[in-house]
Design an enzyme around this catalytic site. Structure first.
Site, PDB file in Angstrom:
ATOM      1  N   ASP A 111      -4.441   3.011  11.154  1.00 32.96           N
ATOM      2  CA  ASP A 111      -4.174   1.732  10.568  1.00 32.96           C
ATOM      3  C   ASP A 111      -2.679   1.219  10.993  1.00 32.96           C
ATOM      4  O   ASP A 111      -1.884   1.965  10.732  1.00 32.96           O
ATOM      5  CB  ASP A 111      -4.284   1.876   9.186  1.00 32.96           C
ATOM      6  CG  ASP A 111      -3.866   0.453   8.169  1.00 32.96           C
ATOM      7  OD1 ASP A 111      -4.710  -0.048   7.993  1.00 32.96           O
ATOM      8  OD2 ASP A 111      -2.493   0.358   7.752  1.00 32.96           O
ATOM      9  N   TYR A 155       4.283  -3.972  11.311  1.00 34.54           N
ATOM     10  CA  TYR A 155       4.912  -2.639  11.533  1.00 34.54           C
ATOM     11  C   TYR A 155       5.915  -2.519  12.838  1.00 34.54           C
ATOM     12  O   TYR A 155       6.519  -1.711  13.018  1.00 34.54           O
ATOM     13  CB  TYR A 155       4.100  -1.561  11.528  1.00 34.54           C
ATOM     14  CG  TYR A 155       2.995  -1.588  10.305  1.00 34.54           C
ATOM     15  CD1 TYR A 155       3.566  -2.248   9.198  1.00 34.54           C
ATOM     16  CD2 TYR A 155       2.124  -0.765   9.970  1.00 34.54           C
ATOM     17  CE1 TYR A 155       2.893  -2.126   7.838  1.00 34.54           C
ATOM     18  CE2 TYR A 155       1.186  -0.725   8.929  1.00 34.54           C
ATOM     19  CZ  TYR A 155       1.714  -1.379   7.765  1.00 34.54           C
ATOM     20  OH  TYR A 155       0.763  -1.165   6.726  1.00 34.54           O
ATOM     21  N   LYS A 195      -3.137  -6.112  10.949  1.00 30.90           N
ATOM     22  CA  LYS A 195      -2.828  -7.259  10.080  1.00 30.90           C
ATOM     23  C   LYS A 195      -2.289  -8.317  10.370  1.00 30.90           C
ATOM     24  O   LYS A 195      -1.323  -8.067  11.129  1.00 30.90           O
ATOM     25  CB  LYS A 195      -2.347  -6.596   8.769  1.00 30.90           C
ATOM     26  CG  LYS A 195      -2.768  -5.235   8.230  1.00 30.90           C
ATOM     27  CD  LYS A 195      -2.135  -4.474   7.192  1.00 30.90           C
ATOM     28  CE  LYS A 195      -2.336  -3.108   6.942  1.00 30.90           C
ATOM     29  NZ  LYS A 195      -1.893  -2.008   7.867  1.00 30.90           N
ATOM     30  N   HIS A 220      -2.179  -9.529   5.481  1.00 25.47           N
ATOM     31  CA  HIS A 220      -1.463  -8.657   5.078  1.00 25.47           C
ATOM     32  C   HIS A 220      -1.114  -8.804   3.545  1.00 25.47           C
ATOM     33  O   HIS A 220      -0.946  -7.662   2.718  1.00 25.47           O
ATOM     34  CB  HIS A 220      -0.105  -8.425   5.867  1.00 25.47           C
ATOM     35  CG  HIS A 220       0.464  -6.989   5.795  1.00 25.47           C
ATOM     36  ND1 HIS A 220       1.179  -6.409   6.967  1.00 25.47           N
ATOM     37  CD2 HIS A 220       0.395  -6.155   4.846  1.00 25.47           C
ATOM     38  CE1 HIS A 220       1.334  -5.279   6.722  1.00 25.47           C
ATOM     39  NE2 HIS A 220       1.082  -4.920   5.488  1.00 25.47           N
TER      40      HIS A 220
END
Length: 289
Positions: free
Chosen positions: A61, A66, A91, A124
């Protein structure tokens, strides 16, 4: 949610790490995923994902937010494991609330990952992280419609949402065609998500549980440690197993090989009375900065 129809004997002989759930469109998703939130881009992410894949994880994931998609993609490609055997989620950043922006963001994600297709792409959050609670109903519909276009093109196997309340999801259902396959939410022992989970179960939307250890704060909880001692396992293993028995897919994260391995060793059953004891833990121990 729909579970794989395999025999009891096969289920008992198969490690949880190798078991899957089946999403509402028939796509299979591993019961345990490897989370990469707060893992630094570059070598730290590359090494962590490499270790996770080495020790049997088949669901990774990540997210554009990120900033480690590139490192995740490199680790997956370098693993030597066939791409179709690894389920990868990314996401759409929370602030992107328009059709064209969502299409561009997906292209950027795919370029960063270096993949021809993605397994799961989710919004997200229903609002920008910097404006939590903001009404973005129209923007969520626009972004989701772009994701529907991507889904229909075959470039992604499933689409969904993250951090969406029942009201947020209903807005998507009222204006879009494809029922989200997943709602990825913060869920762990002590955090009451029953309203959202019950709603998603009614709609056939699968629950993924991020922060299954309560960002580490649950590991010192006396009730959890009492149960862990009874089963001769760690508090982290109890937290992960609890979520599996709740029918969700937990996404534990670590950069340490020993813990990466330990988080997969959840092939035991928590008895009903102990599940009820764990249900008595209340409160959200997370500390958001």
């Amino acid at each position: 949610m729909i579970h794989d129809r395999i025999g009891l004997k096969e289920m008992l002989s198969m490690k949880v790490l190798n078991q899957t759930y089946t999403l509402n469109n028939g796509v299979k998703i591993p019961k345990i995923g490897f989370g990469t939130w707060q893992i630094k881009p570059g070598d730290e992410t590359y090494q962590a994902v490499t270790l996770a894949l080495k020790h049997g994880y088949r669901h990774i994931d990540t997210a554009e937010g990120y900033r480690n998609e590139k490192s995740v993609g490199e680790a997956v490609r370098d693993s030597g494991i066939p791409r179709e055997e690894i389920f990868v989620t990314s996401k759409l950043e929370s602030h992107i609330k328009d059709y064209e922006g969502a299409l561009r963001a997906f292209d950027e994600t795919m370029e960063a990952l270096g993949f021809e297709y993605l397994d799961l792409f989710i919004i997200h959050a229903p609002w920008p992280w910097s404006e939590m609670g903001k009404d973005c109903k129209e923007g969520n519909v626009a972004a989701y419609k772009a994701m529907e276009k991507i889904y229909k093109s075959g470039r992604v196997k499933a689409i969904g949402v993250s951090n969406f309340s029942p009201e947020d999801i209903q807005n998507i259902l009222d204006h879009c065609e494809v029922v989200p396959a997943v709602n990825q939410i913060g869920y762990f022992i002590g955090l009451d998500q029953s309203k959202t989970i019950n709603y998603c179960n009614e709609k056939g939307i699968f629950i993924e549980a991020y922060s299954p250890l309560g960002i580490g704060y649950l590991l010192d909880n006396p009730v959890i440690n009492e149960v862990a001692k009874k089963y001769n396992v760690s508090a982290a293993q109890i937290c992960i197993r609890y979520l599996i028995q709740k029918g969700t897919a937990p996404l534990p994260k670590s950069i340490h090989e020993k813990r990466i391995i330990q988080n997969t060793e959840v092939d035991f059953e928590i008895k009903d009375e102990d599940m009820k004891l764990l249900d008595t833990v209340k409160g959200d121990p997370r500390r958001w900065s």
